[in-house]
Write an enzyme that holds these catalytic residues in place. Structure first.
Site, PDB file in Angstrom:
ATOM      1  CB  SER A 128      13.451  18.901  72.461  1.00  0.00           C
ATOM      2  OG  SER A 128      13.978  19.094  73.755  1.00  0.00           O
ATOM      3  CG  ASN A 182      14.700  29.625  79.728  1.00  0.00           C
ATOM      4  OD1 ASN A 182      14.327  28.487  79.426  1.00  0.00           O
ATOM      5  ND2 ASN A 182      13.905  30.522  80.282  1.00  0.00           N
ATOM      6  CB  THR A 188      25.608  37.642  28.701  1.00  0.00           C
ATOM      7  OG1 THR A 188      25.543  37.979  27.317  1.00  0.00           O
ATOM      8  CG2 THR A 188      26.988  38.013  29.239  1.00  0.00           C
ATOM      9  CG  HIS A 189      21.159  37.762  27.861  1.00  0.00           C
ATOM     10  ND1 HIS A 189      20.161  38.464  28.511  1.00  0.00           N
ATOM     11  CD2 HIS A 189      22.191  38.631  27.712  1.00  0.00           C
ATOM     12  CE1 HIS A 189      20.556  39.708  28.718  1.00  0.00           C
ATOM     13  NE2 HIS A 189      21.798  39.836  28.252  1.00  0.00           N
ATOM     14  CB  SER A 229      17.940   5.273  33.263  1.00  0.00           C
ATOM     15  OG  SER A 229      16.644   4.792  32.958  1.00  0.00           O
ATOM     16  CE  LYS A 279      19.101   9.970  30.615  1.00  0.00           C
ATOM     17  NZ  LYS A 279      17.748  10.090  31.150  1.00  0.00           N
ATOM     18  CG  ASN A 333      20.520  10.083  34.473  1.00  0.00           C
ATOM     19  OD1 ASN A 333      20.583  10.466  33.304  1.00  0.00           O
ATOM     20  ND2 ASN A 333      19.667   9.178  34.893  1.00  0.00           N
ATOM     21  CD  GLU A 367      19.756  15.232  37.524  1.00  0.00           C
ATOM     22  OE1 GLU A 367      18.607  14.844  37.773  1.00  0.00           O
ATOM     23  OE2 GLU A 367      20.523  14.623  36.752  1.00  0.00           O
ATOM     24  CE1 TYR A 399      13.916  28.717  75.174  1.00  0.00           C
ATOM     25  CE2 TYR A 399      11.955  28.404  76.537  1.00  0.00           C
ATOM     26  CZ  TYR A 399      12.856  27.926  75.605  1.00  0.00           C
ATOM     27  OH  TYR A 399      12.702  26.659  75.096  1.00  0.00           O
ATOM     28  CD  GLN A 413      11.618  21.675  72.636  1.00  0.00           C
ATOM     29  OE1 GLN A 413      11.870  21.858  73.827  1.00  0.00           O
ATOM     30  NE2 GLN A 413      10.671  20.846  72.236  1.00  0.00           N
ATOM     31  CE  LYS A 465      17.492  22.983  71.267  1.00  0.00           C
ATOM     32  NZ  LYS A 465      16.423  24.006  71.153  1.00  0.00           N
TER      33      LYS A 465
HETATM   34  N1  ARG Z   1      14.315  22.031  75.209  1.00  0.00           N
HETATM   35  C1  ARG Z   1      14.273  23.422  75.449  1.00  0.00           C
HETATM   36  C2  ARG Z   1      14.714  24.198  74.203  1.00  0.00           C
HETATM   37  O1  ARG Z   1      15.195  23.601  73.326  1.00  0.00           O
HETATM   38  C3  ARG Z   1      15.191  23.773  76.581  1.00  0.00           C
HETATM   39  C4  ARG Z   1      14.803  25.018  77.306  1.00  0.00           C
HETATM   40  C5  ARG Z   1      13.505  24.814  77.965  1.00  0.00           C
HETATM   41  N2  ARG Z   1      13.203  25.873  78.856  1.00  0.00           N
HETATM   42  C6  ARG Z   1      12.005  25.968  79.404  1.00  0.00           C
HETATM   43  N3  ARG Z   1      11.821  26.971  80.202  1.00  0.00           N
HETATM   44  N4  ARG Z   1      11.036  25.131  79.146  1.00  0.00           N
HETATM   45  O2  ARG Z   1      14.512  25.387  74.075  1.00  0.00           O
END
Ligand code: ARG
Length: 473
Positions: free
Chosen positions: A30, A117, A162-163, A284, A290, A292, A297, A324, A329, A332
């Site tokens: 990660s 964890n 409205t509508h 454009s 144009k 825009n 958007e 956990y 993971q 994130k």
């Molecule tokens: N990179 C892991 C996460 O984002 C960290 C925790 C990992 N814990 C483990 N027991 N492998 O969750």
């Protein structure tokens, strides 16, 4: 088993007889994205180390070394000097390894009484707390921009719909205040969510707590948390706060998207109500005429990413047995992208709102066209003693007459109006005017210019009081 293999992750490879497969390493790593947590990871580690020393688990010398090492790493992170290693899987192990390289033995004692964890859960909460405060500030700035524009248009009249059919005249200031309400609710929701973000998981360790005599309250205080998570299993498994946060972001984007839709619609020549400063528009490559409203958007489109992140987080959580699991993971990237999307969008809108140019005449002409004051005529008859249902019927006949003749209610002569109802007098024309219509709606929540001005003052006082109170931690 003591053979040193260069590809092994020293944090856990002792139990393994062969190195991790290359694809697995890439799949499970990660560091590519969680490096964004580096500074909060260091902050969390420093609080943990200070507590370890306070309860007698590490020496003063170890603590001093950890603090010096972390200060160095923090500098390197800020300066972009750290080379993150995929071999070390994630940000936590990258930093721990770097610390140990810098200070030796003491670095290896840091992980006493904790696990990745509870560490990662702490990091996300710290990071998210900062993000919530930034989004709160951006929401305030946008609300102030809307209030300034509303103040300039407390008396500007356009049709309310409205509508998407012309309904009754409203002031543009009142219309803008509707968005201030939405964004103020968003700020409230985020502030409420922050209470549940701001609790400390550290101390849960892997899932069951630790055998060491840790002081969780001390760590919580030091990191500015309001309290500790009270169940170790829940502490490492819980990502409800992330779901809540992204749900609040999804509503922010919903509000932005509705506003965007009106900008796009109102800027089209068919409406012609508003124009945007050139610097917020694009052209454009083929059609020279144009201009825009791309930002609006794109913001409308970007709402989809945040809705998707909400679904992703719910799905990540729903099938996980306690406590956990590696699934977490995956929390994130949706979180990071939600924050990036919402912040960038709020900031550009706060800048763009003062660049909204209003075409008063077009708004007024549209309000004059669609019998927008028909309800005012019915209310007039009610004040003269007619029951509302009968008044409604009379006015409906008047509108039909106008539609047939291609004229407006104000074009009917007094005798013509009186032939529809004996209760109509010459003063009727005042209630049929747009100004009369909006001014007559002056109670709390309504569209009259005087009410719009009062509401703007009320909102400004609210925002001033909130910024004086300042961020909570
Ligand atoms: N990179 C892991 C996460 O984002 C960290 C925790 C990992 N814990 C483990 N027991 N492998 O969750």
């Amino acid at each position: 088993m003591t053979e040193h293999h260069p590809k092994k992750n020293e944090a856990w490879s002792g139990r393994f007889t062969e190195p991790i497969a290359e694809l697995v390493k890439r799949y499970t790593g990660s560091i590519g994205f969680d490096q964004r947590l580096a500074l909060v990871d260091i902050e969390g580690s420093l609080a943990h180390a200070e507590m370890l020393h306070h309860v007698g688990l590490i020496s003063a010398a170890d603590l001093a070394a950890i603090e010096a090492g972390m200060a160095q790493i923090r500098e390197d992170v800020r300066a972009g000097r750290i080379v993150w290693s995929e071999e070390l899987e994630d940000v936590h192990m990258n930093i721990e390894r770097r610390l140990t390289e810098l200070i030796g033995e003491a670095g290896k004692r840091l992980h006493t009484g904790r696990s990745r964890n509870d560490q990662v859960a702490t990091d996300i909460r710290l990071w998210l707390r900062g993000a919530i405060d930034e989004i709160g500030a951006a929401l305030t700035t946008l609300q102030r921009a809307l209030l300034d524009l509303a103040a300039a248009h407390a008396e500007t009249i356009l049709p309310g719909f409205t509508h998407l059919q012309v309904a009754q005249p409203v002031t543009y200031g009142h219309h803008l205040l509707a968005y201030v309400e939405m964004f103020s609710r968003d700020a409230e929701r985020l502030a409420d969510c922050r209470k549940r973000v701001n609790r400390l998981p550290l101390g849960a360790a892997a899932l069951a707590g630790t055998t060491f005599p840790i002081d969780r309250e001390r760590v919580a205080r030091r990191l500015g948390f309001d309290g500790v998570c009270r169940n170790s299993l829940d502490a490492v498994a819980d990502r409800d706060f992330a779901v809540e946060f992204v749900a609040a972001c999804a509503l922010v984007m919903t509000h932005i998207s509705r506003f965007s839709e009106e900008i796009v619609l109102w800027m089209s020549p068919q409406f012609g109500f508003i124009d945007l400063a050139d610097r917020y528009c694009t052209g454009s490559s083929i059609m020279p005429q144009k201009k825009n409203p791309d930002v609006a958007e794109l913001a409308r489109g970007k709402s989809g990413r945040v809705f998707g992140h909400l679904m992703a987080l719910l799905t990540i959580l729903k099938g996980q047995p306690l406590a956990y699991n590696k699934d977490n993971q995956e929390d994130k990237e949706p979180l990071f992208d939600s924050v990036d999307t919402v912040l960038a969008t709020l900031r550009i809108f706060a800048e763009m709102v003062p660049g909204i140019h209003v075409h008063h005449e077009a708004m007024r002409a549209a309000a004059l066209k669609g019998f927008a004051t028909a309800t005012d005529l019915a209310d007039y008859l009610v004040r003269a003693g007619v029951a509302f249902r009968d008044a409604h019927e009379t006015v409906a006949r008047a509108v039909l007459l106008c539609v047939e003749r291609g004229i407006d209610l104000t074009d009917l002569s007094l005798p013509e109006l009186q032939s529809l109802s004996g209760h109509i007098q010459a003063d009727v024309y005042a209630v049929l005017s747009l100004e009369g219509s909006v001014a007559a709606r002056s109670h709390i929540g309504a569209t009259a210019p005087m009410r719009v001005r009062a509401e703007i003052a009320w909102h400004r006082a609210r925002l001033d009081a909130a910024s004086e109170a300042g961020p909570k931690s």
